[in-house]
Write a protein that holds these residues in place. Structure first.
Motif, PDB file in Angstrom:
ATOM      1  N   THR A 405      25.944   2.376  44.068  1.00  0.00           N
ATOM      2  CA  THR A 405      27.198   1.617  44.102  1.00  0.00           C
ATOM      3  C   THR A 405      27.734   1.418  42.684  1.00  0.00           C
ATOM      4  N   ASP A 406      28.706   0.546  42.549  1.00  0.00           N
ATOM      5  CA  ASP A 406      29.277   0.241  41.234  1.00  0.00           C
ATOM      6  C   ASP A 406      28.235  -0.308  40.264  1.00  0.00           C
ATOM      7  N   ALA A 407      27.258  -1.038  40.810  1.00  0.00           N
ATOM      8  CA  ALA A 407      26.196  -1.567  39.944  1.00  0.00           C
ATOM      9  C   ALA A 407      25.432  -0.421  39.278  1.00  0.00           C
ATOM     10  N   GLY A 408      25.196   0.658  40.029  1.00  0.00           N
ATOM     11  CA  GLY A 408      24.531   1.821  39.450  1.00  0.00           C
ATOM     12  C   GLY A 408      25.345   2.465  38.346  1.00  0.00           C
ATOM     13  N   MET A 409      26.677   2.456  38.496  1.00  0.00           N
ATOM     14  CA  MET A 409      27.550   3.000  37.450  1.00  0.00           C
ATOM     15  C   MET A 409      27.456   2.167  36.172  1.00  0.00           C
ATOM     16  N   ARG A 410      27.332   0.880  36.340  1.00  0.00           N
ATOM     17  CA  ARG A 410      27.214   0.011  35.165  1.00  0.00           C
ATOM     18  C   ARG A 410      25.933   0.332  34.387  1.00  0.00           C
ATOM     19  N   PHE A 411      24.847   0.609  35.111  1.00  0.00           N
ATOM     20  CA  PHE A 411      23.591   0.969  34.444  1.00  0.00           C
ATOM     21  C   PHE A 411      23.686   2.330  33.757  1.00  0.00           C
ATOM     22  N   ILE A 412      24.167   3.322  34.501  1.00  0.00           N
ATOM     23  CA  ILE A 412      24.125   4.699  33.999  1.00  0.00           C
ATOM     24  C   ILE A 412      25.083   4.904  32.829  1.00  0.00           C
ATOM     25  N   ALA A 413      26.077   4.054  32.716  1.00  0.00           N
ATOM     26  CA  ALA A 413      27.034   4.176  31.613  1.00  0.00           C
ATOM     27  C   ALA A 413      26.371   4.034  30.249  1.00  0.00           C
ATOM     28  N   HIS A 414      25.190   3.438  30.217  1.00  0.00           N
ATOM     29  CA  HIS A 414      24.513   3.183  28.944  1.00  0.00           C
ATOM     30  C   HIS A 414      23.360   4.154  28.687  1.00  0.00           C
ATOM     31  N   THR A 415      23.280   5.231  29.466  1.00  0.00           N
ATOM     32  CA  THR A 415      22.261   6.261  29.223  1.00  0.00           C
ATOM     33  C   THR A 415      22.516   6.892  27.859  1.00  0.00           C
ATOM     34  N   PRO A 416      21.519   6.962  26.986  1.00  0.00           N
ATOM     35  CA  PRO A 416      21.744   7.350  25.577  1.00  0.00           C
ATOM     36  C   PRO A 416      22.490   8.653  25.363  1.00  0.00           C
ATOM     37  N   CYS A 417      22.107   9.716  26.071  1.00  0.00           N
ATOM     38  CA  CYS A 417      22.673  11.044  25.794  1.00  0.00           C
ATOM     39  C   CYS A 417      23.556  11.581  26.913  1.00  0.00           C
ATOM     40  N   LEU A 418      23.826  10.791  27.929  1.00  0.00           N
ATOM     41  CA  LEU A 418      24.609  11.291  29.064  1.00  0.00           C
ATOM     42  C   LEU A 418      26.021  11.655  28.629  1.00  0.00           C
ATOM     43  N   SER A 419      26.413  12.925  28.899  1.00  0.00           N
ATOM     44  CA  SER A 419      27.755  13.369  28.519  1.00  0.00           C
ATOM     45  C   SER A 419      28.519  14.011  29.670  1.00  0.00           C
ATOM     46  N   ASN A 420      27.804  14.401  30.744  1.00  0.00           N
ATOM     47  CA  ASN A 420      28.456  15.050  31.878  1.00  0.00           C
ATOM     48  C   ASN A 420      28.030  14.369  33.177  1.00  0.00           C
ATOM     49  N   LEU A 421      29.005  13.868  33.925  1.00  0.00           N
ATOM     50  CA  LEU A 421      28.715  13.161  35.174  1.00  0.00           C
ATOM     51  C   LEU A 421      29.587  13.720  36.291  1.00  0.00           C
ATOM     52  N   THR A 422      28.950  14.035  37.428  1.00  0.00           N
ATOM     53  CA  THR A 422      29.668  14.515  38.611  1.00  0.00           C
ATOM     54  C   THR A 422      29.325  13.618  39.788  1.00  0.00           C
ATOM     55  N   LEU A 423      30.342  13.148  40.493  1.00  0.00           N
ATOM     56  CA  LEU A 423      30.179  12.321  41.690  1.00  0.00           C
ATOM     57  C   LEU A 423      30.900  13.013  42.836  1.00  0.00           C
ATOM     58  N   ARG A 424      30.157  13.358  43.900  1.00  0.00           N
ATOM     59  CA  ARG A 424      30.762  13.997  45.062  1.00  0.00           C
ATOM     60  C   ARG A 424      30.377  13.234  46.328  1.00  0.00           C
ATOM     61  N   VAL A 425      31.355  12.829  47.077  1.00  0.00           N
ATOM     62  CA  VAL A 425      31.158  12.164  48.364  1.00  0.00           C
ATOM     63  C   VAL A 425      30.238  10.946  48.218  1.00  0.00           C
ATOM     64  N   CYS A 426      30.513  10.151  47.221  1.00  0.00           N
ATOM     65  CA  CYS A 426      29.783   8.892  47.006  1.00  0.00           C
ATOM     66  C   CYS A 426      30.747   7.753  47.348  1.00  0.00           C
ATOM     67  N   HIS A 427      30.703   7.281  48.587  1.00  0.00           N
ATOM     68  CA  HIS A 427      31.749   6.394  49.094  1.00  0.00           C
ATOM     69  C   HIS A 427      31.570   4.927  48.708  1.00  0.00           C
ATOM     70  N   TYR A 428      30.450   4.584  48.083  1.00  0.00           N
ATOM     71  CA  TYR A 428      30.237   3.190  47.699  1.00  0.00           C
ATOM     72  C   TYR A 428      30.468   2.975  46.205  1.00  0.00           C
ATOM     73  N   ILE A 429      31.015   3.977  45.565  1.00  0.00           N
ATOM     74  CA  ILE A 429      31.465   3.836  44.179  1.00  0.00           C
ATOM     75  C   ILE A 429      32.981   3.690  44.199  1.00  0.00           C
ATOM     76  N   THR A 430      33.478   2.671  43.508  1.00  0.00           N
ATOM     77  CA  THR A 430      34.909   2.369  43.537  1.00  0.00           C
ATOM     78  C   THR A 430      35.493   2.446  42.125  1.00  0.00           C
ATOM     79  N   ASP A 431      36.750   2.055  42.017  1.00  0.00           N
ATOM     80  CA  ASP A 431      37.413   2.015  40.708  1.00  0.00           C
ATOM     81  C   ASP A 431      36.676   1.110  39.732  1.00  0.00           C
ATOM     82  N   VAL A 432      36.044   0.078  40.261  1.00  0.00           N
ATOM     83  CA  VAL A 432      35.320  -0.870  39.403  1.00  0.00           C
ATOM     84  C   VAL A 432      34.170  -0.161  38.681  1.00  0.00           C
TER      85      VAL A 432
END
Length: 485
Positions: A405-432
């Motif tokens: 969900t959005d909470a997971g996005m908040r965590f993953i945003a701080h991954t040290p080297c993450l530069s490429n992110l793909t989200l497909r058919v993830c319906h519990y992730i919103t604009d937030v």
């Protein structure tokens, strides 16, 4: 232009990579025409090729130093003119003395006698046959005997190849380094056990059985979860040079077949297992113990029936956490992990043999740079939190991960080297959740496809490169129906 030295013109032409540009430039002058023709090392032709002997002879004279030729008739209809036939292929094989790489795709007018002409190509190193409806094992045997430099062979959708004398001959010769066989109905994966000593030199092997309509369904057969195909070495061959292995849609029960490769490939770096029947933890444990150099693993898993005793049967995917623990312990160079689970329902977590705990042990034990999770029902926001501390993770792709969900996005945003992110058919992730990614200012690339709660406005500006595809139930059903997910 005519006054320029030939060496300078040659150097100029070397810097031009687009075939269309080379074609136009060769019309400028006779000198350029000749130089460009002598320099051209590769051509790709199809319906526009004039197949008369005179025209083909002129074509080969125009390009005397061709090393790579691809003849592709995909999409061909009778109105496009005649296809290249046996006689035409004979012209190529006799006039292209430098030919080392040949691909024939959808060539319906070439049969065994045409293929036999390739015996003149003593320098031929690589042959690819794609949808060759008239080629049989007889033609392949002619190639095996005559093309003494052959080191790479690809057979795709060749329906009439049904005996393996050619394979046995190539095995005795021991020259092949790359062998790919896909969707050839007459070839069974047990046939490759006749390859014998040929396995010693092989570096890449791929076998995909022609799939049945119901391949991804559990079926009625119950497999033994404790069966160990590697406890006794009943097949006397060595494949320690194998670095790249892909097995797809094969059944390894009751006969073991190519399953034994998993315990023999000491140099393996890349492994793909797609919908292989009857595998269990013992196969992955044997693999991990022999493949300390493994860098990439892709698993496409579907539901199968397993039993550890006569009174109990469970429906789940092939491997459990024991496989993950073995990989974590023995494969410390693993950098790419791609896991896909077909037919598993979020309402039945036990259908997937992996748990989040076992998965995180693997992620925290290896320098994972690329991670793809497809329909991984065990993976949730707590998993994203643990993943955010991965020091090497650069690329993450989540498909049908409904527990994120959005909470997971908040965590993953701080991954040290993450530069490429793909989200497909993830319906519990919103604009937030997408806004959390934007505030971190880390992403180079963001791909959002069919995430119904994310708007295109929220995605803009989150990364340097953004690709957004709007949610559409019709498009989504079409994609799922094609088996992309």
């Amino acid at each position: 232009m005519e006054d320029l030295p030939e060496a300078l013109l040659t150097e100029i032409l070397k810097r031009i990579t687009r075939t269309s540009d080379l074609n136009y430039l060769s019309l400028v002058s006779k000198q350029l025409y000749k130089i460009e023709g002598n320099q051209r090392g590769a051509v790709r032709v199809g319906s526009g090729l004039c197949t008369t002997t005179k025209a083909l002879t002129s074509f080969c004279a125009r390009f005397p130093n061709l090393r790579k030729v691809e003849i592709d008739y995909s999409g061909w209809i009778p109105g496009h003119g005649k296809q290249l036939d046996n006689k035409g292929l004979s012209v190529f094989s006799s006039h292209c003395s430098s030919l080392i790489d040949l691909t024939l795709s959808f060539c319906s007018c070439i049969d065994d006698s045409g293929l036999a002409c390739l015996a003149y190509c003593k320098t031929l190193v690589s042959l690819r046959l794609n949808s060759a409806p008239k080629i049989t094992s007889v033609g392949l045997f002619s190639v095996a005997v005559g093309c003494t430099s052959l080191s790479a062979l690809h057979l795709i959708d060749c329906e009439k190849i049904n005996t393996v004398e050619w394979l046995e001959y190539l095995g005795r010769d021991g020259s092949l380094e790359e062998l790919v066989v896909k969707n050839c109905q007459g070839i069974n994966h047990h046939d490759f056990l006749k390859f014998g000593s040929g396995w010693m030199k092989l570096q890449k092997f791929e076998f995909e059985r022609k799939r049945d309509r119901f391949d991804c369904l559990p079926g009625d057969v119950v497999y033994e979860s404790s069966y160990d195909a590697h406890s006794m070495d009943v097949y006397d061959f060595c494949c320690e040079s194998l670095k790249d292995l892909r097995l797809a849609h094969i059944k390894t029960w009751p006969e073991v077949g190519l399953r034994v490769l998993l315990g023999k490939c000491k140099g393996l770096e890349k492994l793909c297992l797609e919908y292989v029947r009857a595998l269990n933890d013992n196969d992955m444990i044997a693999l991990s113990r022999s493949c300390s150099n493994l860098k990439s693993i892709l698993l496409r898993l579907n539901l199968q029936r397993y039993s550890s005793d006569v009174s109990y049967c469970e429906t789940r995917t092939s491997f459990t956490d024991n496989s993950l623990y073995a990989l974590a312990l023995n494969c410390r160079m693993l950098q790419t992990v791609d896991l896909s689970f077909t037919g598993c329902s979020p309402d039945w977590p036990s259908e997937i043999g992996f748990t989040q705990q076992g998965f995180l042990v693997l992620i925290q034990s290896c320098p994972i740079r690329v991670l793809v999770l497809n329909n991984a029902n065990f993976f949730d926001d707590e998993g994203m939190k643990a993943l955010s501390s991965s020091p090497h993770l650069e690329t993450l792709e989540l498909i049908l991960c409904h527990a994120v969900t959005d909470a997971g996005m908040r965590f993953i945003a701080h991954t040290p080297c993450l530069s490429n992110l793909t989200l497909r058919v993830c319906h519990y992730i919103t604009d937030v959740g997408v806004a959390e990614l934007g505030r971190a200012h880390k992403l180079e690339s963001l791909v959002i496809e069919y995430c119904g709660e994310v708007s295109p406005q929220a995605a803009q500006g989150v990364a340097k490169s953004v690709h957004y595809t709007k949610y559409s139930s019709d498009a989504l059903m079409k994609i799922i129906g094609l088996g992309i997910y």
